[in-house]
Design a protein around this motif. Structure first.
Motif, PDB file in Angstrom:
ATOM      1  N   UNK A  73      -2.036  18.487  19.918  1.00 37.90           N
ATOM      2  CA  UNK A  73      -1.251  17.306  20.286  1.00 37.90           C
ATOM      3  C   UNK A  73      -0.426  17.570  21.543  1.00 37.90           C
ATOM      4  N   UNK A  74       0.183  18.747  21.628  1.00 36.18           N
ATOM      5  CA  UNK A  74       0.993  19.073  22.800  1.00 36.18           C
ATOM      6  C   UNK A  74       0.135  19.122  24.068  1.00 36.18           C
ATOM      7  N   UNK A  75      -1.015  19.788  24.000  1.00 35.66           N
ATOM      8  CA  UNK A  75      -1.855  19.909  25.189  1.00 35.66           C
ATOM      9  C   UNK A  75      -2.413  18.553  25.612  1.00 35.66           C
ATOM     10  N   UNK A 222       3.409  28.660  11.878  1.00 38.48           N
ATOM     11  CA  UNK A 222       3.696  30.088  11.981  1.00 38.48           C
ATOM     12  C   UNK A 222       4.850  30.308  12.955  1.00 38.48           C
ATOM     13  N   UNK A 223       5.591  31.425  12.828  1.00 38.81           N
ATOM     14  CA  UNK A 223       6.692  31.694  13.751  1.00 38.81           C
ATOM     15  C   UNK A 223       6.252  31.696  15.213  1.00 38.81           C
ATOM     16  N   UNK A 224       5.069  32.259  15.490  1.00 40.93           N
ATOM     17  CA  UNK A 224       4.608  32.341  16.875  1.00 40.93           C
ATOM     18  C   UNK A 224       4.294  30.968  17.445  1.00 40.93           C
ATOM     19  N   UNK A 229       5.363  26.273  21.001  1.00 39.38           N
ATOM     20  CA  UNK A 229       5.407  24.836  21.322  1.00 39.38           C
ATOM     21  C   UNK A 229       6.847  24.373  21.555  1.00 39.38           C
ATOM     22  N   UNK A 230       7.808  24.931  20.829  1.00 40.77           N
ATOM     23  CA  UNK A 230       9.209  24.587  21.111  1.00 40.77           C
ATOM     24  C   UNK A 230       9.558  24.917  22.553  1.00 40.77           C
ATOM     25  N   UNK A 231       9.209  26.109  22.994  1.00 44.76           N
ATOM     26  CA  UNK A 231       9.504  26.508  24.361  1.00 44.76           C
ATOM     27  C   UNK A 231       8.721  25.701  25.388  1.00 44.76           C
ATOM     28  N   UNK A 232       7.449  25.435  25.094  1.00 46.64           N
ATOM     29  CA  UNK A 232       6.619  24.697  26.041  1.00 46.64           C
ATOM     30  C   UNK A 232       7.075  23.247  26.177  1.00 46.64           C
TER      31      UNK A 232
END
Length: 479
Positions: A73-75, A222-224, A229-232
């Motif tokens: 969804x983000x991409x 997952x944590x990663x 996605x939060x950072x991006x």
């Protein structure tokens, strides 16, 4: 019939193996363009996202699908053409690799993301399809998917590639031994991934450091992947390398130091997830594309302009991209500013249109089209197939109603006689090597090479015809 089908299936496997071998040749996976070309028109942006959570012989991963959907969804929001795959089995992985070679444009920017089980075996990294089952030592090449293969296949098409693997969960096949190579000692699959060097102009990002586990976390993601996605989303234009440094710190903190993301990068140009800035090469990129799209031209049938309410019949030689725009605009005879839209898409191909920065997009999903913009409209057929359609069509909607466009596709005799199913630049009916008739293919492809010496696939197909004659020296020269 069963024997013939089985032979065809084996030939298909051998052809895929040959393509993957070519992709793995030195230099094939190097995604860097010629020095000095980094500032040219913005590359096309593609993303392949895989989420494997529902396994038949391994523990299920509850958040793998949610991780993949979040990333996809983000991409998509950032303008990538996203190909989503949930719960891929081995056959699904192989089809995905073929689609990468056949459908992703050369010199693209490609992101590959995988959430699911992954292991290291014999110094190599493998992704685990949902139907994988290691029953004996020889199962590995048939049951798992090598990360190196994926990197090489993407590198054969990409200008830059970013491979993100959130897949180092605990080893689902503990106690099982397999052969990573037929001549090697049986090896047990291990937790985590081993070190993998990125080819030039690539970045490989792992959710944890080599040999360590990644954790599912307590939330839906997952944590990663959550940190990524939060950072991006917060800073989409941040260079990916800088973004991953922040992700590493955040994951380390959230897992109390148990998980440390790791990456290997050989990027020689800045890459970010954010939308590319509007290009300044508006005319040059578009003119370059138009000049190469349809070397044989497109004609009206009949040549006279059709009546305003009559269907528009176009005839064109089948090619990777057929520039319909100029002929279509002349037939429509509409003012350039007239709004138009694709009311019905082709059944067997897709319509592409060039934006001002030269980026090509699917015209069916492009808002705000005008009659003037149709000058860049092109038709892209489906990949090579046993019986390609010789007709197709679509419908345009504009002021005053709709206009049907009927397209007749003439297959070049060389394409018809010697096209390869898995040639990324092929357009004709695919032929297995033992189906090529040299008496037909040789003269057709010699004529095609003489007529269009800059079209690479004609040289390749001539070489295939010469191989069918066992003329190996001539075939080598053609290749």
């Amino acid at each position: 019939m069963p024997m013939r089908a089985a032979a065809g299936a084996r030939a298909g496997v051998l052809l895929l193996a040959a393509v993957l071998a070519l992709a793995a040749l030195p230099g094939a996976a190097s995604a860097a363009p010629v020095p000095g070309s980094l500032g040219e028109a913005a590359p096309k942006r593609f993303a392949i996202v895989v989420g494997n959570g529902n396994y038949s012989t391994a523990p299920d991963l509850g958040n793998a699908r949610a991780d993949a959907e979040l990333v996809a969804d983000f991409l998509a929001e950032q303008g990538y053409v996203v190909s989503r795959h949930i719960d891929l089995d081995k056959a699904g992985f192989e089809q995905m690799l073929q689609r990468i070679l056949l459908e992703i444009d050369k010199d693209s920017e490609v992101v590959f993301y995988y959430a699911g089980h992954g292991v290291q075996i014999g110094g190599a990294n493998y992704l685990i399809p949902t139907d994988a089952a290691f029953r004996d030592a020889y199962d590995l090449p048939f049951e798992a998917v090598s990360v190196t293969t994926i990197v090489n296949v993407i590198g054969a098409r990409a200008r830059t590639q970013v491979v993100i693997l959130d897949s180092c969960r605990s080893n689902p096949f503990a106690g099982v031994t397999v052969l990573a190579d037929i001549t090697r000692t049986p090896t047990e699959p291990r937790d985590g991934f081993t070190v993998l060097t990125a080819p030039v102009n690539s970045l490989l990002a792992f959710s944890t450091s080599p040999g360590a586990n990644a954790y599912d976390g307590t939330g839906p993601n997952s944590p990663f992947t959550a940190a990524l996605i939060e950072g991006a989303r917060a800073t989409p234009d941040e260079p990916i390398g800088t973004l991953l440094e922040a992700v590493r710190r955040q994951v380390y903190t959230r897992t109390d130091g148990l998980q440390v993301p790791w990456e290997s990068s050989t990027l020689v140009q800045s890459v970010s997830f954010g939308q590319p800035a509007p290009g300044t090469t508006d005319g040059e990129a578009r003119r370059s594309w138009i000049s190469q799209a349809a070397p044989d031209g497109v004609t009206l049938d009949p040549p006279a302009r059709p009546a305003p309410d009559a269907p528009i019949a176009l005839t064109a030689r089948l090619d990777q991209e057929i520039l319909l725009g100029p002929t279509l605009v002349a037939a429509l005879d509409l003012p350039p500013e007239t709004p138009v839209e694709i009311a019905a898409s082709p059944k067997h191909g897709r319509l592409l249109i060039a934006l001002n920065d030269g980026l090509r997009v699917d015209a069916a999903h492009q808002a705000g089209l005008t009659a003037g913009a149709l000058a860049t409209l092109a038709y892209a057929p489906a990949p090579p197939q046993a019986d390609p359609p010789e007709t197709d069509g679509f419908t345009l909607a504009a002021v005053g109603g709709t206009r049907a466009v009927a397209l007749t596709l003439e297959i070049d005799p060389c394409d018809r006689a010697a096209a390869d199913h898995l040639d990324p630049e092929g357009v004709g009916p695919g032929r297995y090597p033992n189906e090529i008739d040299p008496a037909t293919a040789l003269p057709a492809c010699r004529e095609a090479v003489a007529r269009a010496p800059d079209v690479g696939r004609f040289h390749y197909q001539l070489g295939r015809a010469q191989l069918a004659m066992r003329d190996f020296d001539a075939a080598k020269a053609s290749f």
